[in-house]
Design a protein around this motif. Structure first.
Motif, PDB file in Angstrom:
ATOM      1  N   ILE A  24      11.463  14.406  -5.874  1.00  0.00           N
ATOM      2  CA  ILE A  24      10.018  14.174  -5.738  1.00  0.00           C
ATOM      3  C   ILE A  24       9.744  12.747  -5.282  1.00  0.00           C
ATOM      4  CG2 ILE A  24       7.863  13.948  -7.055  1.00  0.00           C
ATOM      5  CD1 ILE A  24       8.840  16.388  -8.693  1.00  0.00           C
ATOM      6  N   LEU A  25      10.464  11.782  -5.843  1.00  0.00           N
ATOM      7  CA  LEU A  25      10.284  10.389  -5.421  1.00  0.00           C
ATOM      8  C   LEU A  25      10.698  10.187  -3.963  1.00  0.00           C
ATOM      9  CD1 LEU A  25      11.477   8.343  -8.531  1.00  0.00           C
ATOM     10  CD2 LEU A  25       9.147   8.627  -7.688  1.00  0.00           C
ATOM     11  N   SER A  66       8.018  11.696  -1.692  1.00  0.00           N
ATOM     12  CA  SER A  66       6.746  10.964  -1.713  1.00  0.00           C
ATOM     13  C   SER A  66       6.812   9.652  -0.937  1.00  0.00           C
ATOM     14  CB  SER A  66       6.311  10.691  -3.155  1.00  0.00           C
ATOM     15  OG  SER A  66       7.194   9.779  -3.755  1.00  0.00           O
ATOM     16  N   ILE A  71       8.119   6.851  -2.023  1.00  0.00           N
ATOM     17  CA  ILE A  71       8.134   5.694  -2.919  1.00  0.00           C
ATOM     18  C   ILE A  71       9.545   5.154  -3.074  1.00  0.00           C
ATOM     19  CG2 ILE A  71       7.708   4.976  -5.319  1.00  0.00           C
ATOM     20  CD1 ILE A  71       5.535   7.120  -5.435  1.00  0.00           C
TER      21      ILE A  71
END
Length: 128
Positions: free
Chosen positions: A91-92, A95, A97
């Motif tokens: 997920i990171l 995204s 990030i």
């Protein structure tokens, strides 16, 4: 008798290896927790440098619980740690990030420790 002795030596070596890999799993979780505590304290008092988190302070309790479950040799806890860790990092990455190469290298090492711990904890339903 010699054949029986060799089997006992092999099984004790296998058990020792599994114990070592389980220890690596919960020590990796402990390292992650201690680094998070250090980072929170350091960032609170530092005016010039801000350290990056391996995990956010919000997920501290989840990692602490899953690390404890690995410590007590819970197969479910170890598998949940691998699933949670993988899903969170994916997920990171998606995204945008999570672009630091150093964090990716550290997370690969942590994933390896968690995965080997999950693979080597004996299930209560499995007979050898």
């Amino acid at each position: 008798m010699k054949k029986n002795q060799n089997v006992q030596i092999e099984s004790s070596e296998k058990l020792h290896r599994k114990e070592k890999q389980n220890r690596q799993g919960w020590l990796a979780g402990l390292f992650s927790l201690l680094y998070t505590i250090f980072t929170v304290i350091f960032n609170e008092y530092s005016n010039y440098i801000e350290l990056k988190y391996l995990q956010t302070p919000v997920e501290f309790l989840v990692i602490a619980l899953l690390t404890y479950l690995i410590f007590i040799k819970s197969k479910i806890g170890a598998v949940l740690m691998v699933i949670y860790f993988t899903a969170h990092k994916v997920i990171l990455l998606l995204s945008g990030i999570y672009l630091s190469v150093s964090n990716i290298i550290i997370d690969i090492a942590l994933f390896y420790c968690y995965f080997t711990a999950a693979r080597n904890i004996n299930s209560p339903y499995k007979t050898e």
